[in-house]
Design a protein around this motif. Sequence first.
Motif: not given
Length: 182
Positions: A40-49, A29-34, A111-117
């Motif tokens: 980097r850019w996918s997470l930045i796009v999701i963050r910006d949206v 599951p961790i691999n599939l999520t990654l 929640p994942l992005l909150a923990h990462m931040a």
Amino acid sequence: MKKNATSCIMQGEIKGRIVVPQTRRSGCPINLTLEQIGDRWSLIVIRDVMFANRRSYGALLEQNEEGIASNILASRLKHLTASGLLTRSPDPTHQQKGIYSLTEAAIQLVPLLAHMAAWGVRHTHPSKEASVPAILLEKGGPSLWGAFMDDLRHLHLGAPRPARSAFDQLRTEDGKAITSWY
């Protein structure tokens, strides 16, 4: 495909889940999520949206502080749409433009992005200004994340307006609304 401990999620097995690409390295599951959101850019796009409400290609390109290249942005938007994390609908003001929206799967990344931040605030050297949303989200915890996710469902999925809005809670000490991560 044979199921085993490292391949517990089979492609297309469960209806309603994100389709896992054919090129997956393992069924972990961790691999599939990654593989879906790990660059980097996918997470930045999701963050910006998600946090800055940038919904068009132009807004995502022009207002991205990290300087994403136009070809990279186009590629990531296609990938995130194909992966089921974003949807694209026609812009009513311009036939050739599109409006991007988060899907439920992307909203559940809050929640994942909150923990990462929060981890980034503790273990990197972010600017004070860029740290404010992360600190507020960490302080608010799951209750605030849930309210924020309900706000996102209203904005992106057309769900009814929630009785409690997280936007009111996501404010700086001087009362300014948090409109982006930076």
